[in-house]
Design a protein around this motif. Structure first.
Motif, PDB file in Angstrom:
ATOM      1  N   ASP A 147       0.826  -1.201   0.000  1.00  0.00           N
ATOM      2  CA  ASP A 147       0.000   0.000   0.000  1.00  0.00           C
ATOM      3  C   ASP A 147       0.863   1.255   0.000  1.00  0.00           C
ATOM      4  O   ASP A 147       2.068   1.204   0.259  1.00  0.00           O
ATOM      5  N   TRP A 148       0.227   2.379  -0.257  1.00  0.00           N
ATOM      6  CA  TRP A 148       0.884   3.695  -0.210  1.00  0.00           C
ATOM      7  C   TRP A 148      -0.156   4.717   0.206  1.00  0.00           C
ATOM      8  O   TRP A 148      -1.320   4.632  -0.192  1.00  0.00           O
ATOM      9  N   GLY A 149       0.283   5.708   0.977  1.00  0.00           N
ATOM     10  CA  GLY A 149      -0.631   6.787   1.338  1.00  0.00           C
ATOM     11  C   GLY A 149      -0.592   7.194   2.787  1.00  0.00           C
ATOM     12  O   GLY A 149      -1.382   8.047   3.215  1.00  0.00           O
ATOM     13  N   SER A 150       0.333   6.631   3.565  1.00  0.00           N
ATOM     14  CA  SER A 150       0.462   7.036   4.962  1.00  0.00           C
ATOM     15  C   SER A 150       1.072   8.429   5.057  1.00  0.00           C
ATOM     16  O   SER A 150       1.597   8.976   4.077  1.00  0.00           O
ATOM     17  N   ALA A 199      -0.273  -3.095  -8.523  1.00  0.00           N
ATOM     18  CA  ALA A 199      -0.452  -2.456  -7.211  1.00  0.00           C
ATOM     19  C   ALA A 199      -1.939  -2.418  -6.864  1.00  0.00           C
ATOM     20  O   ALA A 199      -2.798  -2.370  -7.751  1.00  0.00           O
ATOM     21  N   PRO A 200      -2.280  -2.425  -5.565  1.00  0.00           N
ATOM     22  CA  PRO A 200      -3.686  -2.261  -5.179  1.00  0.00           C
ATOM     23  C   PRO A 200      -4.267  -0.987  -5.788  1.00  0.00           C
ATOM     24  O   PRO A 200      -3.639   0.072  -5.745  1.00  0.00           O
ATOM     25  N   SER A 201      -5.462  -1.093  -6.320  1.00  0.00           N
ATOM     26  CA  SER A 201      -6.043   0.007  -7.087  1.00  0.00           C
ATOM     27  C   SER A 201      -6.166   1.294  -6.283  1.00  0.00           C
ATOM     28  O   SER A 201      -5.832   2.377  -6.772  1.00  0.00           O
ATOM     29  N   ASP A 202      -6.646   1.187  -5.035  1.00  0.00           N
ATOM     30  CA  ASP A 202      -6.848   2.412  -4.263  1.00  0.00           C
ATOM     31  C   ASP A 202      -5.529   3.081  -3.914  1.00  0.00           C
ATOM     32  O   ASP A 202      -5.409   4.316  -3.946  1.00  0.00           O
TER      33      ASP A 202
END
Length: 341
Positions: free
Chosen positions: A247-250, A286-289
């Motif tokens: 994931d990414w976005g932290s 990669a996970p879409s969101d």
């Protein structure tokens, strides 16, 4: 595609991001970063035709020239044409005239849609592994291209070389870059030209040497950090093909990206040079969101800084467009160009 990775400690990343984002709210910095310094602004763009058979005459060529209309309608302002010129050179490094006529046709189709064409010499692998061989071919390429387009297509932008790096040092790249600029300026004194920062982990933009009196230059860098996220599941890599889902976005993820962008933004402000984020993207495994969060963060950050940018890429892998369905991948397009309110 070589990543620029952040190497800053976590606490330093967070502190840098805080001050950087605060600075973005400053009207003086926003005005400075938004300036094009006299060079036409490229705006939002997308990479096209790097691995397309159009150059060989149409075999394995998913890109259709009417896709340029789709690109324009989606809200893009320019296309970065990824052109592998070296493989179309014959004896004496002379470019194939048939292929050059195809390039002329592509440029004219781009201009007909009121898009800006960027002609990017994309022979990265040759230039990163054989510096001497690259230098000979690159100078021959720009000698012929510059002469061919003298007085033609004033909106056409030249990009000297995609992702210099590998075995090439900053000193070698500065020497070759300035030789190529000299070749171009003999016949195209005012044409906008894109010059790349050496593509290494630490983005050594402070080592870039440009002619002080040439103000028709745009400085470019690419961004794929962290590579483990953006390239997860990539089948051509023994390492990344086994990674994921990540994931990414932290808060820390965003802080690292902000720290990377801060270095480029401060240099551009100090040198009064426009910056161009010529490539960024996330592989489709990669996970879409998380993928859309990353793309939206990078694109909006570039917009706030006044940088032009180009997504990697229209079709093939990392694709924003489904060639089989002839339709955009809606989540990617929304991340890149949010709908107007």
């Amino acid at each position: 595609m070589t990543v620029i990775r952040a190497r800053w400690p976590k606490s330093r990343n967070l502190a840098a991001a805080f001050f950087f984002l605060a600075a973005l709210c400053s009207s003086s910095l926003a005005t400075a970063q938004g300036a094009s310094y006299g060079v036409p602004k490229l705006g939002r763009g997308i990479n096209i035709l790097g691995y397309d058979g159009i150059w060989e005459g149409g075999q394995n060529a998913p890109f259709r020239l009417d896709n340029l209309t789709v690109i324009k309608k989606a809200g893009f302002a320019h296309v970065r044409i990824n052109f592998f010129g070296f493989k179309f050179m014959g004896p004496g490094n002379v470019l194939d005239e048939i292929v050059l006529r195809r390039l002329d046709a592509v440029i004219e189709e781009v201009l007909a849609r009121n898009l800006i064409p960027v002609l990017d010499e994309h022979d990265t692998h040759v230039c990163q592994s054989d510096v001497a061989g690259c230098a000979e071919k690159l100078k021959a390429f720009w000698r012929q291209i510059a002469e061919r387009y003298t007085g033609k297509y004033p909106k056409l932008v030249f990009e000297v070389l995609n992702e210099p790096g590998g075995q090439m040092t900053s000193a070698e790249w500065n020497s070759l870059l300035n030789e190529c600029l000299g070749i171009i300026r003999r016949t195209n004194p005012a044409r906008p030209v894109i010059a790349a920062v050496l593509n290494t982990d630490d983005n050594p933009v402070d080592e870039l040497v440009l002619p002080a009196d040439d103000r028709n230059l745009i400085v470019t860098f690419h961004y794929y950090a962290p590579l483990r996220f953006t390239h997860q599941g990539a089948p051509w890599s023994p390492t990344f093909s086994r990674i994921g889902p990540l994931d990414w976005g932290s808060q820390d993820d965003e802080a690292k990206a902000a720290a990377d962008f801060r270095k480029m933004s401060l240099w551009a402000e100090k040198e009064k040079r426009p910056a161009y984020l010529g490539e960024f993207g996330v592989y489709e495994r990669a996970p879409s969101d998380s993928r859309t969060r990353y793309l939206s963060y990078v694109a909006r950050s570039a917009d706030r800084l006044g940088w032009s940018w180009a997504y990697w890429q229209f079709d093939h892998d990392f694709a924003a467009f489904d060639s089989a369905r002839q339709a955009w991948k809606p989540d990617i397009l929304r991340a890149l160009i949010p709908p107007s309110r």
